[in-house]
Design an enzyme around this catalytic site. Structure first.
Site, PDB file in Angstrom:
ATOM      1  N   HIS D  15     -62.843  53.759 -21.143  1.00  0.00           N
ATOM      2  CA  HIS D  15     -64.251  53.717 -21.547  1.00  0.00           C
ATOM      3  C   HIS D  15     -65.096  54.394 -20.479  1.00  0.00           C
ATOM      4  O   HIS D  15     -64.618  54.756 -19.414  1.00  0.00           O
ATOM      5  CB  HIS D  15     -64.729  52.278 -21.807  1.00  0.00           C
ATOM      6  CG  HIS D  15     -65.070  51.469 -20.604  1.00  0.00           C
ATOM      7  ND1 HIS D  15     -66.017  50.480 -20.600  1.00  0.00           N
ATOM      8  CD2 HIS D  15     -64.562  51.511 -19.336  1.00  0.00           C
ATOM      9  CE1 HIS D  15     -66.090  49.932 -19.404  1.00  0.00           C
ATOM     10  NE2 HIS D  15     -65.228  50.527 -18.608  1.00  0.00           N
ATOM     11  N   CYS D  34     -68.883  54.221 -12.964  1.00  0.00           N
ATOM     12  CA  CYS D  34     -68.528  53.802 -14.333  1.00  0.00           C
ATOM     13  C   CYS D  34     -69.049  54.785 -15.382  1.00  0.00           C
ATOM     14  O   CYS D  34     -68.671  54.702 -16.548  1.00  0.00           O
ATOM     15  CB  CYS D  34     -69.065  52.404 -14.641  1.00  0.00           C
ATOM     16  SG  CYS D  34     -68.336  51.136 -13.589  1.00  0.00           S
ATOM     17  N   HIS D  40     -62.751  56.202 -17.419  1.00  0.00           N
ATOM     18  CA  HIS D  40     -61.770  55.491 -16.593  1.00  0.00           C
ATOM     19  C   HIS D  40     -61.221  54.397 -17.525  1.00  0.00           C
ATOM     20  O   HIS D  40     -61.471  54.446 -18.722  1.00  0.00           O
ATOM     21  CB  HIS D  40     -62.423  54.936 -15.316  1.00  0.00           C
ATOM     22  CG  HIS D  40     -63.457  53.905 -15.574  1.00  0.00           C
ATOM     23  ND1 HIS D  40     -64.716  54.222 -16.052  1.00  0.00           N
ATOM     24  CD2 HIS D  40     -63.433  52.553 -15.471  1.00  0.00           C
ATOM     25  CE1 HIS D  40     -65.424  53.119 -16.210  1.00  0.00           C
ATOM     26  NE2 HIS D  40     -64.664  52.086 -15.877  1.00  0.00           N
ATOM     27  N   HIS D  42     -59.125  50.228 -18.146  1.00  0.00           N
ATOM     28  CA  HIS D  42     -58.814  48.867 -17.699  1.00  0.00           C
ATOM     29  C   HIS D  42     -57.669  48.280 -18.520  1.00  0.00           C
ATOM     30  O   HIS D  42     -57.452  48.650 -19.672  1.00  0.00           O
ATOM     31  CB  HIS D  42     -60.030  47.941 -17.858  1.00  0.00           C
ATOM     32  CG  HIS D  42     -61.208  48.349 -17.041  1.00  0.00           C
ATOM     33  ND1 HIS D  42     -61.245  48.234 -15.672  1.00  0.00           N
ATOM     34  CD2 HIS D  42     -62.412  48.888 -17.388  1.00  0.00           C
ATOM     35  CE1 HIS D  42     -62.416  48.663 -15.213  1.00  0.00           C
ATOM     36  NE2 HIS D  42     -63.141  49.080 -16.237  1.00  0.00           N
ATOM     37  N   ASP D  80     -56.421  48.862 -28.597  1.00  0.00           N
ATOM     38  CA  ASP D  80     -55.351  49.039 -27.616  1.00  0.00           C
ATOM     39  C   ASP D  80     -54.935  50.510 -27.524  1.00  0.00           C
ATOM     40  O   ASP D  80     -54.689  51.155 -28.546  1.00  0.00           O
ATOM     41  CB  ASP D  80     -54.132  48.189 -28.002  1.00  0.00           C
ATOM     42  CG  ASP D  80     -53.067  48.229 -26.918  1.00  0.00           C
ATOM     43  OD1 ASP D  80     -53.421  48.284 -25.725  1.00  0.00           O
ATOM     44  OD2 ASP D  80     -51.867  48.208 -27.264  1.00  0.00           O
ATOM     45  N   HIS D  81     -54.843  50.986 -26.282  1.00  0.00           N
ATOM     46  CA  HIS D  81     -54.497  52.389 -26.023  1.00  0.00           C
ATOM     47  C   HIS D  81     -55.481  53.331 -26.716  1.00  0.00           C
ATOM     48  O   HIS D  81     -55.120  54.421 -27.140  1.00  0.00           O
ATOM     49  CB  HIS D  81     -53.036  52.696 -26.408  1.00  0.00           C
ATOM     50  CG  HIS D  81     -52.059  52.196 -25.381  1.00  0.00           C
ATOM     51  ND1 HIS D  81     -51.796  50.855 -25.226  1.00  0.00           N
ATOM     52  CD2 HIS D  81     -51.316  52.832 -24.435  1.00  0.00           C
ATOM     53  CE1 HIS D  81     -50.913  50.700 -24.242  1.00  0.00           C
ATOM     54  NE2 HIS D  81     -50.612  51.863 -23.741  1.00  0.00           N
ATOM     55  N   GLU D 125     -62.476  42.165 -17.594  1.00  0.00           N
ATOM     56  CA  GLU D 125     -62.358  43.617 -17.404  1.00  0.00           C
ATOM     57  C   GLU D 125     -61.413  43.889 -16.238  1.00  0.00           C
ATOM     58  O   GLU D 125     -60.594  44.807 -16.272  1.00  0.00           O
ATOM     59  CB  GLU D 125     -63.736  44.201 -17.120  1.00  0.00           C
ATOM     60  CG  GLU D 125     -63.804  45.686 -17.271  1.00  0.00           C
ATOM     61  CD  GLU D 125     -65.218  46.203 -17.150  1.00  0.00           C
ATOM     62  OE1 GLU D 125     -65.869  46.406 -18.199  1.00  0.00           O
ATOM     63  OE2 GLU D 125     -65.709  46.398 -16.012  1.00  0.00           O
TER      64      GLU D 125
END
Lengths: 136, 136, 136, 136, 136, 136
Positions: D15, D34, D40, D42, D80-81, D125
């Site tokens: 994100h 950010c 980047h 998480h 996810d992913h 996060e």
């Protein structure tokens, strides 16, 4: 000026999920692999929280060493390295779900913790499945 | 639509539990090995939670980088690698139990966090012993 | 068919890093805030590993309950809730860095674990700083 | 006799934090690293808690296997992913802060969990930055 | 008398797995959801271990504060809150699998750690997927 | 340029420690509460490590998704939510200590992992008791 203080204890036990009023098929349908008649088991983590005002002389809401002793004497000793269904008086006719275990433990501990202190029990069946009673 | 946001920081400190109004014998009787006159210590974990509505422009209740800076400047810097009894102004006449440490830190942080935001402090003395102020 | 078996124990202690042959200024320059004369502290985690062949009758390399008893009797009891510099015989003239603590504990345990079993000590000063002796 | 039961699920996503109404300079000034236009990411941990009375026949507030299936089908599968900004419908015009992600997930899950059960979402996060909606 | 000392650092980054010599179909077939062209991400944990003899004057194999500074200056600063494929020089033509990331970081750190000290890098992509270079 | 890559999987099982050649008294004397005839249980964590050279085309020593599938198909499926003594073929005449479980799993996995790759199994019975085969 109420503070919540918590102590975590551990125990390892076997159990199965099972309603004796039901057929094996229904138990299997509802509880899946948790109904295995030969049992499975968990490393349970038990977090007991009491809420009250710190004593001005000690700075303690409760001495966590004493709370630990209460939890070990009245709960852990009765369930650690036991089969919850067979070896304890609590789950003869009560299904040992995490919810029911937490309520049973809360009732036991409520007898041994000063009634002026609020009490909460959090039980981790696994790191990803856990319950709390009473709910927040 | 209130959201709680939390930031965890760490510090390592020495302390002893001790009531100066009591004899050494009474301190030893009440606090046991925690009363050791030569101190012992912990890796404390401090979780600070603030509650409020996210700002619609940023999506933040509070910028956690800024909350981290506040915690580090006003709390961690004063206690990390310190002796809580000897090196800080807070515990000269107040026993540094986890309960009292949490209340002291809450009062410090309350001065530096927007009063519109609710504030809670959770302090882990060990993974198994922890406190929260105010209580939930 | 050698298996490594490990047991983790915990202790909480105060210490400072300090070379008595050096001036205060040099100690401060080399050890920074770890040289604080009033001490700081940690929740140490100690992992002891022994390597050997499982006994065919028991399936154990070593009974981990007995290994735990050895670690508690000969190490933990001497350092838990203690000041490593002042309250123990080990660090009167030896700097209590994680490296030196691990070597000292290894030497103590080596006396009490069957010489046929290899022995390794891993010491976590914090979750992010840890040492192992002998090195793998 | 209400019990809270919780299930933790995980997802890995990219994100960036970004308000499209602002200049790049302002986004950079407010969101710092950010705001990196190349994203980047998480390993998010998502804890979903439901509160209700255990069913006396099953001992369950909710079957956690079924709650896990609901979370995976309606939330995890969609994020996810993935790149939260580009690959999901939720954050086209909403900044994917932890606060906003938690509220979005709560609204999705609220549609799929029995309305008699209270619902809370906690989103980590990182281990040190996490949020909860609704606030306790 | 060699001791291994370890320091853990963290970074958050986006990446995708991708071999530019292959078609999109082949990348998708081999790397699955990890090949998502819009990236996903992780909270990486990096553990750097050095092995050597403790300096008798300091009791240190290496000052972990200095090792931390080296890791942050030469590795973390270049990858934290970055897109590993787009924002770093390392993975323009090298696939950023955990294996390749660990080898790249080892080569960087090898330049900045005393050649007399052995060096190992362990990289956790998630708590369940991790790699070590060189292999033990 | 060998890299070690690891994958962690979990299972929950019941067991008891017991040598059928011994009397109940001797089993109780040697294995203590672990000999409980009604079983106890654990949340086991299994870490499987393979060592080899990364494939230059993929950057993988082994696709961890495939390693996970192998572990789940050939190990986890046979032991999860099972009684290790009663429900599996492995521990009819072999005591299910952590050491023996690790060796059994290693032998199973060795059949299904490329012989060019070295293989190691680490098994956590609890967070504080764990074993590794082969020993490092």
């Amino acid at each position: 000026m109420k503070v919540a203080v918590s102590r975590e204890e551990h125990f390892n036990a076997a159990h199965r999920l099972f309603n004796p009023a039901w057929s094996d098929e229904k138990n299997e349908a509802v509880f899946g692999k948790c109904a295995n008649p030969n049992y499975h088991g968990h490393n349970y983590r038990l977090v007991v929280t009491v809420v009250g005002e710190p004593n001005p002389e000690t700075g303690y809401v409760i001495d966590l060493k004493k709370l630990s002793d209460v939890i070990r004497s009245h709960v852990i000793r009765n369930v650690d390295h036991k089969n919850l269904n067979l070896d304890t008086p609590y789950f003869r006719s009560l299904n040992p779900t995490a919810e029911n275990i937490a309520v049973v433990f809360w009732k036991i501990l409520r007898e041994h913790v000063d009634p002026k202190l609020e009490l909460t029990v959090k039980l981790y069946e696994t790191d990803r499945n856990f319950v709390q009673y009473p709910a927040p």
